[in-house]
Design a protein around this motif. Structure first.
Motif, mmCIF file in Angstrom:
data_model
loop_
_atom_site.group_PDB
_atom_site.id
_atom_site.type_symbol
_atom_site.label_atom_id
_atom_site.label_comp_id
_atom_site.label_asym_id
_atom_site.label_seq_id
_atom_site.Cartn_x
_atom_site.Cartn_y
_atom_site.Cartn_z
ATOM 1 N N ARG A 269 0.824 -1.206 0.000
ATOM 2 C CA ARG A 269 0.000 0.000 0.000
ATOM 3 C C ARG A 269 0.863 1.264 0.000
ATOM 4 N NH1 ARG A 269 -2.843 -1.375 3.922
ATOM 5 N NH2 ARG A 269 -2.165 -0.044 5.638
ATOM 6 N N TYR A 270 1.883 1.287 0.854
ATOM 7 C CA TYR A 270 2.735 2.481 0.932
ATOM 8 C C TYR A 270 3.597 2.636 -0.322
ATOM 9 C CZ TYR A 270 1.558 3.746 5.710
ATOM 10 O OH TYR A 270 0.892 4.181 6.827
ATOM 11 N N LEU A 271 4.085 1.533 -0.866
ATOM 12 C CA LEU A 271 4.917 1.620 -2.068
ATOM 13 C C LEU A 271 4.112 2.096 -3.271
ATOM 14 C CD1 LEU A 271 7.072 -1.599 -1.582
ATOM 15 C CD2 LEU A 271 7.902 0.770 -1.542
ATOM 16 N N ARG A 272 2.855 1.676 -3.362
ATOM 17 C CA ARG A 272 2.016 2.160 -4.473
ATOM 18 C C ARG A 272 1.737 3.647 -4.340
ATOM 19 N NH1 ARG A 272 0.663 -1.603 -7.972
ATOM 20 N NH2 ARG A 272 0.484 -3.794 -7.331
ATOM 21 N N LYS A 273 1.511 4.102 -3.118
ATOM 22 C CA LYS A 273 1.327 5.551 -2.900
ATOM 23 C C LYS A 273 2.590 6.318 -3.283
ATOM 24 C CE LYS A 273 -1.983 5.271 0.965
ATOM 25 N NZ LYS A 273 -2.146 5.499 2.427
ATOM 26 N N ALA A 274 3.743 5.766 -2.904
ATOM 27 C CA ALA A 274 5.017 6.411 -3.235
ATOM 28 C C ALA A 274 5.222 6.467 -4.745
ATOM 29 C CB ALA A 274 6.168 5.649 -2.586
ATOM 30 N N LEU A 275 4.890 5.367 -5.421
ATOM 31 C CA LEU A 275 5.041 5.300 -6.872
ATOM 32 C C LEU A 275 4.179 6.360 -7.555
ATOM 33 C CD1 LEU A 275 6.408 3.676 -9.105
ATOM 34 C CD2 LEU A 275 4.445 2.131 -9.097
ATOM 35 N N GLU A 276 2.952 6.482 -7.096
ATOM 36 C CA GLU A 276 2.036 7.474 -7.667
ATOM 37 C C GLU A 276 2.582 8.886 -7.488
ATOM 38 O OE1 GLU A 276 -2.457 9.118 -6.677
ATOM 39 O OE2 GLU A 276 -1.978 7.012 -6.253
ATOM 40 N N GLU A 279 5.713 9.579 -9.714
ATOM 41 C CA GLU A 279 5.292 9.831 -11.098
ATOM 42 C C GLU A 279 4.753 11.247 -11.243
ATOM 43 O OE1 GLU A 279 2.521 6.640 -11.586
ATOM 44 O OE2 GLU A 279 3.970 5.320 -12.568
ATOM 45 N N ALA A 280 4.021 11.712 -10.215
ATOM 46 C CA ALA A 280 3.397 13.038 -10.285
ATOM 47 C C ALA A 280 4.423 14.160 -10.214
ATOM 48 C CB ALA A 280 2.374 13.190 -9.156
ATOM 49 N N VAL A 281 5.471 13.989 -9.379
ATOM 50 C CA VAL A 281 6.417 15.094 -9.178
ATOM 51 C C VAL A 281 7.688 14.943 -10.006
ATOM 52 C CG1 VAL A 281 5.553 15.475 -6.847
ATOM 53 C CG2 VAL A 281 7.588 14.087 -7.167
ATOM 54 N N HIS A 283 10.257 12.156 -10.276
ATOM 55 C CA HIS A 283 11.440 11.592 -9.638
ATOM 56 C C HIS A 283 11.811 10.294 -10.344
ATOM 57 C CE1 HIS A 283 11.663 13.433 -5.313
ATOM 58 N NE2 HIS A 283 12.151 14.206 -6.239
ATOM 59 N N PRO A 284 12.373 10.334 -11.555
ATOM 60 C CA PRO A 284 12.603 9.097 -12.297
ATOM 61 C C PRO A 284 13.530 8.111 -11.595
ATOM 62 C CG PRO A 284 13.686 10.963 -13.365
ATOM 63 C CD PRO A 284 12.800 11.529 -12.303
ATOM 64 N N GLY A 285 14.590 8.620 -10.934
ATOM 65 C CA GLY A 285 15.510 7.721 -10.252
ATOM 66 C C GLY A 285 14.843 6.982 -9.112
ATOM 67 N N GLU A 286 14.144 7.724 -8.271
ATOM 68 C CA GLU A 286 13.479 7.106 -7.128
ATOM 69 C C GLU A 286 12.283 6.275 -7.597
ATOM 70 O OE1 GLU A 286 12.874 9.466 -3.701
ATOM 71 O OE2 GLU A 286 14.848 10.408 -3.820
ATOM 72 N N TRP A 287 11.651 6.663 -8.697
ATOM 73 C CA TRP A 287 10.557 5.874 -9.266
ATOM 74 C C TRP A 287 11.040 4.457 -9.549
ATOM 75 C CZ3 TRP A 287 9.786 3.136 -13.748
ATOM 76 C CH2 TRP A 287 8.464 2.810 -14.088
ATOM 77 N N GLY A 288 12.223 4.343 -10.171
ATOM 78 C CA GLY A 288 12.756 3.026 -10.498
ATOM 79 C C GLY A 288 13.009 2.182 -9.263
ATOM 80 N N ASP A 289 13.563 2.797 -8.218
ATOM 81 C CA ASP A 289 13.832 2.065 -6.974
ATOM 82 C C ASP A 289 12.540 1.538 -6.355
ATOM 83 O OD1 ASP A 289 16.504 2.643 -7.278
ATOM 84 O OD2 ASP A 289 16.465 4.378 -5.933
ATOM 85 N N VAL A 290 11.491 2.370 -6.396
ATOM 86 C CA VAL A 290 10.214 1.968 -5.799
ATOM 87 C C VAL A 290 9.579 0.842 -6.610
ATOM 88 C CG1 VAL A 290 7.872 2.725 -5.187
ATOM 89 C CG2 VAL A 290 9.826 4.201 -4.710
ATOM 90 N N VAL A 291 9.681 0.913 -7.942
ATOM 91 C CA VAL A 291 9.110 -0.146 -8.786
ATOM 92 C C VAL A 291 9.778 -1.484 -8.476
ATOM 93 C CG1 VAL A 291 8.864 -0.987 -11.142
ATOM 94 C CG2 VAL A 291 8.356 1.382 -10.635
ATOM 95 N N VAL A 292 11.103 -1.480 -8.316
ATOM 96 C CA VAL A 292 11.812 -2.721 -7.984
ATOM 97 C C VAL A 292 11.333 -3.258 -6.640
ATOM 98 C CG1 VAL A 292 14.062 -3.709 -7.392
ATOM 99 C CG2 VAL A 292 13.847 -2.188 -9.373
ATOM 100 N N ALA A 293 11.271 -2.375 -5.636
ATOM 101 C CA ALA A 293 10.827 -2.803 -4.304
ATOM 102 C C ALA A 293 9.399 -3.332 -4.346
ATOM 103 C CB ALA A 293 10.927 -1.629 -3.326
ATOM 104 N N LEU A 294 8.543 -2.642 -5.110
ATOM 105 C CA LEU A 294 7.152 -3.083 -5.219
ATOM 106 C C LEU A 294 7.070 -4.444 -5.918
ATOM 107 C CD1 LEU A 294 4.160 -2.464 -4.772
ATOM 108 C CD2 LEU A 294 4.179 -1.170 -6.928
ATOM 109 N N GLY A 295 7.896 -4.646 -6.938
ATOM 110 C CA GLY A 295 7.920 -5.931 -7.618
ATOM 111 C C GLY A 295 8.284 -7.066 -6.663
ATOM 112 N N GLU A 296 9.254 -6.806 -5.803
ATOM 113 C CA GLU A 296 9.672 -7.829 -4.833
ATOM 114 C C GLU A 296 8.554 -8.116 -3.830
ATOM 115 O OE1 GLU A 296 13.198 -6.072 -3.278
ATOM 116 O OE2 GLU A 296 14.455 -6.694 -4.978
ATOM 117 N N VAL A 297 7.864 -7.057 -3.389
ATOM 118 C CA VAL A 297 6.764 -7.240 -2.429
ATOM 119 C C VAL A 297 5.615 -8.007 -3.077
ATOM 120 C CG1 VAL A 297 4.946 -6.000 -1.158
ATOM 121 C CG2 VAL A 297 7.344 -5.275 -0.969
#
Length: 322
Positions: A269-276, A279-281, A283-297
């Motif tokens: 839930r928190y990672l999806r909020k972070a991803l959203e 994307e809105a602001v 942050h391409p670098g941090e977007w990638g890190d969150v996508v990887v973490a979300l994929g693992e979860v």
């Protein structure tokens, strides 16, 4: 035209009053109103643009923010104001670092140095440049240089409110370096000293950043409950300030901490909020890190197809950035 000119002073006063109490929506409205009425060569334009740019940064409105920075540069150059030119150049340098663009930041540095050198009293500007040089070196993996730039800035820093604010930022850079090389006790010490300074000068935005940094150190040291407490305290301040720019990272940190203790649904839930938010602001670098973490979860929750799609998205983003 006459009526517009008459509206400038009341608009600037209203904007300043709202800005002082973090009333960003109202302040943005009045600064914009004043800027539409102010002549291009009016010296008041610069301060109004500078404050509006800070509001846009907090909102994560990147394109509008960098447009205002360009206007700051134009205003300073049009009026031949050396101090304003240095401020605007430093704002652009900070912008590049905040959006994860070290190459244009490095190309800009000689121009920043040139403009700072042209200021009658360059000392306060040099301290800020030390901070940003430290940040750039850290991004490039030059940890020794990052530490030296932070220490040089600390040697230059004053002890008035402005100086203490800059000391806190430099201590934060020092903590970042120490954490990056695994010296977590030293990182915590630097962050705690910085947090004490931020609270002493009542700088809530800086306090939120340092609480998040302490949470990251606690998480890397496997003190997950402590990390969660820091992240939640930091996020609470962001919400009070209406600051979206840094909130995505804190949401992601909460997600990572929950994942580390096996609470995968909450982590998702928190990672999806972070991803959203990333994307809105923008942050391409941090977007990638969150996508990887979300994929693992998501994989841990048993949805392997969704996990594969997320990891492929992250790989594609990495290829485009390269």
């Amino acid at each position: 035209a006459g009526r517009a000119a008459e509206a400038v002073e009341p608009a600037l006063r209203a904007a300043a009053d709202a800005y002082e109490v973090d009333g960003n929506v109202e302040a943005y409205y009045y600064f914009s109103l004043a800027l539409r009425a102010l002549p291009e060569d009016d010296p008041r334009r610069f301060d109004a643009l500078l404050r509006r740019e800070r509001i846009l940064r907090a909102w994560g409105r990147r394109r509008a923010q960098v447009a205002d920075i360009r206007l700051l540069l134009q205003s300073a150059e049009r009026r031949g104001d050396a101090a304003h030119a240095a401020v605007a150049s430093i704002r652009l340098l900070r912008f590049y670092l905040e959006v994860g663009r070290p190459h244009p930041a490095e190309r800009l540095l000689p121009k920043v140095d040139e403009r700072v050198a042209a200021v009658p009293d360059p000392a306060p500007f040099l301290v800020v440049v030390d901070e940003l040089r430290s940040e750039l070196a850290f991004m490039q993996g030059r940890f020794g240089d990052a530490e030296q730039h932070a220490l040089e800035g600390l040697r230059r820093s004053g002890h008035d409110t402005r100086g203490l604010r800059q000391r806190a930022r430099l201590l934060s850079r020092l903590g970042q370096v120490k954490g990056g090389i695994g010296r977590y006790d030293e990182a915590r010490e630097a962050y705690e000293e910085a947090l004490s300074l931020a609270r002493r000068i009542d700088n809530a935005r800086l306090e939120a950043s340092l609480l998040n940094a302490l949470g990251e150190v606690a998480g890397r040291s496997t003190h997950y409950q402590e990390a969660l407490d820091y992240f939640k305290a930091s996020l609470h301040i962001d919400r009070e300030l209406g600051d979206r720019f840094t909130t995505g990272r804190k949401l992601a940190n909460l997600g990572l901490a929950y994942a580390a203790i096996g609470l995968h649904r909450r982590a998702e839930r928190y990672l999806r909020k972070a991803l959203e938010l990333h994307e809105a602001v923008g942050h391409p670098g941090e977007w990638g890190d969150v996508v990887v973490a979300l994929g693992e979860v998501v994989a841990s929750l048993g949805d392997l197809d969704a996990a594969r799609a997320l990891l492929e998205d992250a790989a594609e983003m990495a290829r485009r950035r390269d």
